[in-house]
Design a protein around this motif. Sequence first.
Motif, PDB file in Angstrom:
ATOM      1  N   LYS A   1      23.974 -58.426 -24.273  1.00 47.94           N
ATOM      2  CA  LYS A   1      22.796 -58.923 -23.569  1.00 47.94           C
ATOM      3  C   LYS A   1      23.160 -60.068 -22.629  1.00 47.94           C
ATOM      4  N   ARG A   2      23.946 -61.021 -23.128  1.00 51.96           N
ATOM      5  CA  ARG A   2      24.274 -62.185 -22.293  1.00 51.96           C
ATOM      6  C   ARG A   2      25.155 -61.815 -21.110  1.00 51.96           C
ATOM      7  N   GLU A   3      26.109 -60.900 -21.326  1.00 49.95           N
ATOM      8  CA  GLU A   3      27.068 -60.587 -20.273  1.00 49.95           C
ATOM      9  C   GLU A   3      26.575 -59.509 -19.308  1.00 49.95           C
ATOM     10  N   MET A   4      25.597 -58.693 -19.709  1.00 55.12           N
ATOM     11  CA  MET A   4      25.176 -57.615 -18.823  1.00 55.12           C
ATOM     12  C   MET A   4      23.659 -57.447 -18.715  1.00 55.12           C
ATOM     13  N   ILE A   5      22.972 -57.277 -19.837  1.00 59.62           N
ATOM     14  CA  ILE A   5      21.540 -56.958 -19.798  1.00 59.62           C
ATOM     15  C   ILE A   5      20.737 -58.047 -19.082  1.00 59.62           C
TER      16      ILE A   5
ATOM     17  N   ILE B   1      14.729 -46.152 -18.427  1.00 60.34           N
ATOM     18  CA  ILE B   1      15.660 -45.985 -19.541  1.00 60.34           C
ATOM     19  C   ILE B   1      16.958 -45.348 -19.069  1.00 60.34           C
ATOM     20  N   ASP B   2      16.884 -44.512 -18.010  1.00 58.33           N
ATOM     21  CA  ASP B   2      18.102 -43.887 -17.475  1.00 58.33           C
ATOM     22  C   ASP B   2      19.037 -44.941 -16.878  1.00 58.33           C
ATOM     23  N   GLU B   3      18.474 -45.923 -16.176  1.00 53.73           N
ATOM     24  CA  GLU B   3      19.287 -46.993 -15.585  1.00 53.73           C
ATOM     25  C   GLU B   3      19.977 -47.810 -16.672  1.00 53.73           C
ATOM     26  N   ILE B   4      19.232 -48.153 -17.699  1.00 52.26           N
ATOM     27  CA  ILE B   4      19.816 -48.981 -18.759  1.00 52.26           C
ATOM     28  C   ILE B   4      20.825 -48.182 -19.582  1.00 52.26           C
ATOM     29  N   GLN B   5      20.602 -46.871 -19.709  1.00 47.97           N
ATOM     30  CA  GLN B   5      21.547 -45.999 -20.412  1.00 47.97           C
ATOM     31  C   GLN B   5      22.895 -45.996 -19.702  1.00 47.97           C
ATOM     32  N   LEU B   6      22.872 -45.839 -18.381  1.00 47.76           N
ATOM     33  CA  LEU B   6      24.110 -45.818 -17.604  1.00 47.76           C
ATOM     34  C   LEU B   6      24.832 -47.156 -17.681  1.00 47.76           C
ATOM     35  N   ALA B   7      24.077 -48.252 -17.551  1.00 44.03           N
ATOM     36  CA  ALA B   7      24.681 -49.588 -17.575  1.00 44.03           C
ATOM     37  C   ALA B   7      25.303 -49.893 -18.935  1.00 44.03           C
ATOM     38  N   VAL B   8      24.612 -49.547 -20.008  1.00 45.08           N
ATOM     39  CA  VAL B   8      25.135 -49.803 -21.352  1.00 45.08           C
ATOM     40  C   VAL B   8      26.388 -48.968 -21.601  1.00 45.08           C
ATOM     41  N   GLY B   9      26.376 -47.705 -21.146  1.00 44.65           N
ATOM     42  CA  GLY B   9      27.557 -46.857 -21.313  1.00 44.65           C
ATOM     43  C   GLY B   9      28.775 -47.429 -20.608  1.00 44.65           C
ATOM     44  N   ASN B  10      28.586 -47.907 -19.380  1.00 43.69           N
ATOM     45  CA  ASN B  10      29.691 -48.511 -18.621  1.00 43.69           C
ATOM     46  C   ASN B  10      30.184 -49.785 -19.305  1.00 43.69           C
ATOM     47  N   TYR B  11      29.236 -50.585 -19.804  1.00 43.91           N
ATOM     48  CA  TYR B  11      29.628 -51.842 -20.444  1.00 43.91           C
ATOM     49  C   TYR B  11      30.420 -51.574 -21.724  1.00 43.91           C
ATOM     50  N   ILE B  12      29.951 -50.636 -22.533  1.00 42.78           N
ATOM     51  CA  ILE B  12      30.626 -50.349 -23.797  1.00 42.78           C
ATOM     52  C   ILE B  12      32.033 -49.816 -23.548  1.00 42.78           C
ATOM     53  N   TYR B  13      32.208 -48.990 -22.522  1.00 41.33           N
ATOM     54  CA  TYR B  13      33.560 -48.526 -22.193  1.00 41.33           C
ATOM     55  C   TYR B  13      34.449 -49.719 -21.843  1.00 41.33           C
ATOM     56  N   TRP B  14      33.924 -50.630 -21.035  1.00 42.50           N
ATOM     57  CA  TRP B  14      34.682 -51.832 -20.650  1.00 42.50           C
ATOM     58  C   TRP B  14      34.946 -52.708 -21.872  1.00 42.50           C
ATOM     59  N   PHE B  15      33.936 -52.870 -22.725  1.00 40.05           N
ATOM     60  CA  PHE B  15      34.078 -53.708 -23.921  1.00 40.05           C
ATOM     61  C   PHE B  15      35.167 -53.165 -24.836  1.00 40.05           C
ATOM     62  N   ASN B  16      35.174 -51.856 -25.042  1.00 41.16           N
ATOM     63  CA  ASN B  16      36.151 -51.241 -25.946  1.00 41.16           C
ATOM     64  C   ASN B  16      37.565 -51.240 -25.384  1.00 41.16           C
ATOM     65  N   ASN B  17      37.700 -51.153 -24.065  1.00 43.53           N
ATOM     66  CA  ASN B  17      39.014 -50.900 -23.480  1.00 43.53           C
ATOM     67  C   ASN B  17      39.604 -52.043 -22.655  1.00 43.53           C
ATOM     68  N   GLU B  18      38.766 -52.935 -22.123  1.00 45.06           N
ATOM     69  CA  GLU B  18      39.292 -53.913 -21.173  1.00 45.06           C
ATOM     70  C   GLU B  18      38.935 -55.359 -21.472  1.00 45.06           C
ATOM     71  N   ARG B  19      37.834 -55.599 -22.156  1.00 38.36           N
ATOM     72  CA  ARG B  19      37.373 -56.970 -22.325  1.00 38.36           C
ATOM     73  C   ARG B  19      38.361 -57.795 -23.138  1.00 38.36           C
ATOM     74  N   ILE B  20      38.623 -59.009 -22.674  1.00 41.15           N
ATOM     75  CA  ILE B  20      39.500 -59.930 -23.401  1.00 41.15           C
ATOM     76  C   ILE B  20      38.750 -60.472 -24.612  1.00 41.15           C
ATOM     77  N   SER B  21      39.405 -60.403 -25.778  1.00 43.18           N
ATOM     78  CA  SER B  21      38.820 -60.940 -27.006  1.00 43.18           C
ATOM     79  C   SER B  21      39.678 -62.081 -27.520  1.00 43.18           C
ATOM     80  N   PHE B  22      39.056 -63.146 -28.006  1.00 42.50           N
ATOM     81  CA  PHE B  22      39.799 -64.284 -28.535  1.00 42.50           C
ATOM     82  C   PHE B  22      40.347 -63.987 -29.925  1.00 42.50           C
ATOM     83  N   VAL B  23      39.781 -62.970 -30.589  1.00 42.70           N
ATOM     84  CA  VAL B  23      40.242 -62.600 -31.941  1.00 42.70           C
ATOM     85  C   VAL B  23      41.023 -61.311 -31.839  1.00 42.70           C
ATOM     86  N   GLN B  24      42.266 -61.342 -32.233  1.00 40.43           N
ATOM     87  CA  GLN B  24      43.127 -60.154 -32.151  1.00 40.43           C
ATOM     88  C   GLN B  24      43.222 -59.474 -33.512  1.00 40.43           C
TER      89      GLN B  24
END
Length: 266
Positions: A231-235, A243-266
Motif C-alpha cells: 500500500k505504501r509503495e504502490m497503492i 478493479i481491472d486497473e488495480i489487478q494489473l498494478a498489483v500483479g506488476n508490483y508482486i512480480y517486482w516484489f518477489n524478484n527485484e525489490r531490495i530487502s534488508f532481511v536476507q
Amino acid sequence: MPLIKDLLAQGYLLTRILKALNVNKSTYFNWLKWVPSPTEKRRLIFKKAVMQIWSNNKMYGHRRISMYSKTNEQTPTMSNYMALKLMRQLNIRSIMVKRYRKPAAKNNYVQRENIIKKFDDLSGGWSTDITYLQLVNRQWVYLATAYNPETRSVLSYKIGKQMTSELALAPILDALKHFRNPHIIHSDMGSQYTSFNFEDVLKTNKIKHSYSLKGYPYDNGRIEAFHSILKREMIYQRKFRSIDEIQLAVGNYIYWFNNERISFVQ
C-alpha cells in the motif's frame, strides 16, 4: 554559460552578450577552460547513479539505495551517509503517503489454537490474509494473499469485490497447484478463514490450521507487513478507477516484489 553558447549560435556578438548579461570576459574564458577535478567527476558519477536508482524505484530511501549499490556490479558502491547526502543535493526522497482508514471488522468466534507460535522455524508454513484496497469512487475491493513467511515471497493472490470464503480460498488453491503442500497455514480468526469451505480444503490436503490471537496480528506479522508495504509503495501513490486497473498494478508490483525489490532481511 549555456545561455551564452545558445546566443552565439544565433549570431549575436560575444562582447554584446557578455555586456548584456554583466559577465566578465575572464569569467567566461575560465569557464571554457574548466575541467572537472577527479573528485567532481566522481561526485557526478554517484549523483547519476542515485538518480537512476531512484527514478526506477521512487519508494527507495537512502538506506535501500545504498544497499542496491552494494549488490549491483554496474553501480558504484556508496554508504548510507553518501546516499542520503546526494539525495538531499538532488532534492529527491522516498515517496510515502498516509494510509486510508478501513472499515472495522468484528469477530465473535471462540479463539482457536495458535500452532505457529510454538515454532521458531517457519519452514513448511504459509501465511494468508485479506486486506482492503480502495478505488477512486471509494468502493472497496479485497486482496487475498498466500505468502511464504520464510522466503518472504508471495505465492499467489486474488482480488475480488466481496470478502468471502471463496476469495480467501482462491490464492491457497492456486498455490497448492504450484508449490509443495505446507504443514501449516496461519491466518487470523476472520469468518472467511473459519468457514467450513476453508477448513475442509485444509483438512483434505492434511494441512494444520493455525490462528492468530484476537486483537494480536503479530503472529501473522510478515504478511501484514507485506500488505502494508504494498500500500505504501504502490497503492497510495496512484488512483484506480476499476478493479481491472488495480489487478494489473498489483500483479506488476508482486512480480517486482518477489524478484527485484531490495530487502534488508536476507
